[in-house]
Design an enzyme around this catalytic site. Structure first.
Site, short mmCIF file in Angstrom:
data_model
loop_
_atom_site.label_atom_id
_atom_site.label_comp_id
_atom_site.label_asym_id
_atom_site.label_seq_id
_atom_site.Cartn_x
_atom_site.Cartn_y
_atom_site.Cartn_z
CG HIS A 306 -2.06 0.92 1.11
ND1 HIS A 306 -1.96 2.27 1.37
CD2 HIS A 306 -3.34 0.70 0.72
CE1 HIS A 306 -3.14 2.84 1.14
NE2 HIS A 306 -3.99 1.91 0.74
CG ASP A 363 -8.57 -4.39 -2.58
OD1 ASP A 363 -9.80 -4.23 -2.50
OD2 ASP A 363 -7.80 -3.49 -2.92
N1 CMC Z 1 4.06 -7.73 -4.81
C1 CMC Z 1 5.40 -7.69 -4.98
N2 CMC Z 1 6.15 -6.57 -4.82
C2 CMC Z 1 5.51 -5.45 -4.45
C3 CMC Z 1 4.12 -5.42 -4.25
C4 CMC Z 1 3.40 -6.62 -4.43
N3 CMC Z 1 2.08 -6.64 -4.26
N4 CMC Z 1 3.75 -4.16 -3.90
C5 CMC Z 1 4.88 -3.44 -3.89
N5 CMC Z 1 5.95 -4.20 -4.21
C6 CMC Z 1 7.36 -3.78 -4.24
C7 CMC Z 1 7.66 -2.96 -5.47
O1 CMC Z 1 8.07 -3.76 -6.56
C8 CMC Z 1 8.75 -2.07 -4.96
O2 CMC Z 1 9.94 -2.80 -4.91
P1 CMC Z 1 11.37 -2.07 -5.21
O3 CMC Z 1 11.52 -1.04 -4.16
O4 CMC Z 1 12.38 -3.17 -5.15
O5 CMC Z 1 11.23 -1.47 -6.59
C9 CMC Z 1 8.34 -1.78 -3.50
O6 CMC Z 1 7.57 -2.92 -3.13
C10 CMC Z 1 7.52 -0.52 -3.32
O7 CMC Z 1 6.37 -0.61 -4.18
P2 CMC Z 1 5.81 0.55 -5.07
O8 CMC Z 1 5.25 -0.03 -6.33
O9 CMC Z 1 6.84 1.62 -5.23
O10 CMC Z 1 4.65 1.08 -4.13
P3 CMC Z 1 3.48 2.03 -4.52
O11 CMC Z 1 3.15 2.79 -3.31
O12 CMC Z 1 3.81 2.82 -5.74
O13 CMC Z 1 2.29 1.03 -4.92
C11 CMC Z 1 0.53 -0.53 -4.68
C12 CMC Z 1 1.31 0.62 -4.03
C13 CMC Z 1 -0.69 -0.82 -3.81
C14 CMC Z 1 0.05 -0.10 -6.07
C15 CMC Z 1 1.43 -1.78 -4.78
O14 CMC Z 1 1.82 -2.20 -3.48
C16 CMC Z 1 0.77 -2.93 -5.52
O15 CMC Z 1 0.86 -2.98 -6.74
N6 CMC Z 1 0.06 -3.86 -4.80
C17 CMC Z 1 -0.72 -4.91 -5.46
C18 CMC Z 1 -2.07 -4.34 -5.92
C19 CMC Z 1 -3.02 -4.12 -4.76
O16 CMC Z 1 -3.19 -4.98 -3.91
N7 CMC Z 1 -3.71 -2.96 -4.76
C20 CMC Z 1 -4.70 -2.62 -3.73
C21 CMC Z 1 -4.26 -1.48 -2.86
S1 CMC Z 1 -5.26 -1.30 -1.37
C22 CMC Z 1 -6.84 -0.79 -1.88
C23 CMC Z 1 -6.85 0.52 -2.55
O17 CMC Z 1 -6.52 1.53 -1.97
O18 CMC Z 1 -7.24 0.53 -3.71
#
Ligand code: CMC
Length: 429
Positions: A306, A363
């Site tokens: 998140h 989720d």
């Molecule tokens: N699986 C594997 N790696 C992950 C995941 C995951 N679900 N989420 C984040 N990471 C890694 C990402 O690759 C990055 O690694 P590195 O620093 O080595 O590049 C690190 O963790 C930080 O992630 P980020 O993508 O920079 O984080 P963000 O804040 O931009 O994205 C997110 C947040 C929710 C989009 C992401 O965690 C994600 O894609 N999660 C899966 C989708 C999901 O469950 N979404 C629902 C969110 S909660 C409900 C809502 O608010 O909608």
């Protein structure tokens, strides 16, 4: 006297005021930065940008705190109803009994859709994703209800509020019925908000539909848990659209589009599809985890991570506590729940996820509960949208009366080619 932050550049200094929110969060006011220095800020994904001052929702992602208007999500989900929490979000205070009754009545009186809107649903292909229908039909509401949609008229904003709260469940249920080829079921004003939605979703004209109190309670809790989450992708979309003085239907239709994506509200659908894939796959759960960690593989574990929470999402904690019990009561043991619990246990002890502070989000378990209620996966994001509606309305209304409001218009740093001369087509290489 307020604190000042200072930027030094090329021998010149720029002083910016630092101010503090109610819970001690500090922010640097850079609203005059470009005018004074020619600089803009660069913040992809807005991870460090506070675009608004808001009284609605407080999140502390490090400590897993979520509060609406000062009330904790734990208390609201335990004691409140969805309509009462909606009132709180939209108007700022818990209602008196009289205010609650008035709000409920206003919503109940608007649940029908205009009859000439029905053929609109028939025009979609039967396999259309219900989020597409929800977004399109919400935008279409602005064509049927043009009499009161001026965002600058407080009475119109009030009428749009009732209309949207009342009609979105009807639209959502019609979208579902379209997909399964059953007749549309009209709203029943003797039922409460959640009961009425379940009735429109599951009843058929051929026989009576008995509401299951466990399903009603579970859905009520899930809707409350989704009711607002401050400046997330869809709420920011609603605000951005509304900042151009578009009407509430247009802004919320856009918010639904933003919510649909698998990184946001579409994740609940993706989680269950992922768990089903794990159940049916020859590969081990560990292999899926390895893939999620591999930067060359686009696969991610849906339902983990998140932007704001660097701790267990408090909404996920509440759902997880109730999920096993609700699922067991409704359908008996669910092998997907067991896969999910094992996945969570493995992930939470894996260095990759520990270092990045990736925990289950809202989720991760919600889809399993919807599934146990008999709701098909494509409808999961629609349920998220129904829950999030009062939050979007509250964000829209707050922005509308914000003295600091301006049209939303981020800057950019241009990185394309410099000026060059036009070359006629016959002279191009
Ligand atoms: N699986 C594997 N790696 C992950 C995941 C995951 N679900 N989420 C984040 N990471 C890694 C990402 O690759 C990055 O690694 P590195 O620093 O080595 O590049 C690190 O963790 C930080 O992630 P980020 O993508 O920079 O984080 P963000 O804040 O931009 O994205 C997110 C947040 C929710 C989009 C992401 O965690 C994600 O894609 N999660 C899966 C989708 C999901 O469950 N979404 C629902 C969110 S909660 C409900 C809502 O608010 O909608």
């Amino acid at each position: 006297m307020s604190d000042q932050a200072r930027i030094d550049l090329d021998g010149q200094g720029f002083e910016a005021e630092v101010f503090e929110g109610t819970e001690g969060e500090r922010a640097v006011d850079i609203s005059n930065l470009r005018a004074n220095t020619g600089l803009v800020t660069y913040d992809p994904g807005f991870g460090n940008t506070g675009a608004v001052k808001s009284d609605i929702t407080f999140i502390n992602g490090e400590e897993a705190i979520l509060r609406h208007r000062g009330y904790s999500i734990e208390e609201l989900s335990e004691h409140s109803t969805f309509i009462e929490t909606s009132y709180l979000l939209i108007y700022g205070e818990l209602p008196t009994a009289e205010q609650l009754e008035g709000f409920r009545n206003n919503i109940t009186r608007h649940t029908l859709l205009r009859e000439d809107m029905k053929p609109f649903f028939d025009a979609f292909p039967p396999d259309a994703h219900p989020m597409a229908i929800l977004s399109a039909a919400t935008s279409a509401l602005s064509t049927f209800y043009q009499d009161h949609y001026d965002p600058n008229d407080p009475h119109d904003v009030e009428v749009s509020t009732y209309r949207l709260m009342a009609k979105l469940p009807t639209v959502a249920a019609f979208a579902y019925k379209r997909g399964i080829g059953q007749p549309y079921i009209y709203p029943r004003n003797d039922l409460d908000y959640v009961e009425n939605f379940l009735h429109m979703l599951f009843a058929v004209p051929a026989e009576p539909y008995d509401l299951d109190p466990d399903v009603v309670t579970a859905l009520r809790t899930l809707l409350i848990l989704h009711a607002d989450h401050e400046q997330n992708c869809s709420a920011s979309t609603v605000r951005l659209v509304a900042s151009s003085q578009s009407n509430m239907f247009a802004a919320i239709s856009a918010g639904i589009g933003a919510l649909w994506g698998p990184l946001h509200g579409g994740a609940n659908q993706r989680v269950v599809e992922m768990l089903e894939e794990m159940r049916d796959s020859e590969e081990s759960t560990e292999r899926f985890i390895e893939r999620a960690k591999d930067k060359d593989d686009p696969f991610r574990l849906s339902g983990f991570g998140h932007r704001v929470y660097k701790n267990y999402d408090p909404r996920a904690a509440i759902i997880k506590n109730k999920a096993n019990q609700v699922i067991h009561k409704l359908t008996g043991d669910d092998p997907l729940f067991e896969i999910a619990a094992k996945l969570e246990e493995t992930v939470l002890s894996d260095d990759y996820f520990i270092e990045r502070r990736l925990y289950p989000n809202v989720d991760f378990y919600s889809g399993l509960v919807y599934r146990a209620m008999g709701i098909p996966v494509k409808m999961f994001p629609v349920l998220f949208a129904l829950g999030r509606l009062p939050g979007w309305i509250a964000q829209f209304r707050e922005m509308n009366i914000d003295p600091d409001k301006r049209i939303g218009r981020p800057r950019q740093i241009y990185t394309g080619p410099p000026l060059r001369s036009y070359v006629p087509v016959d002279q191009r290489a």
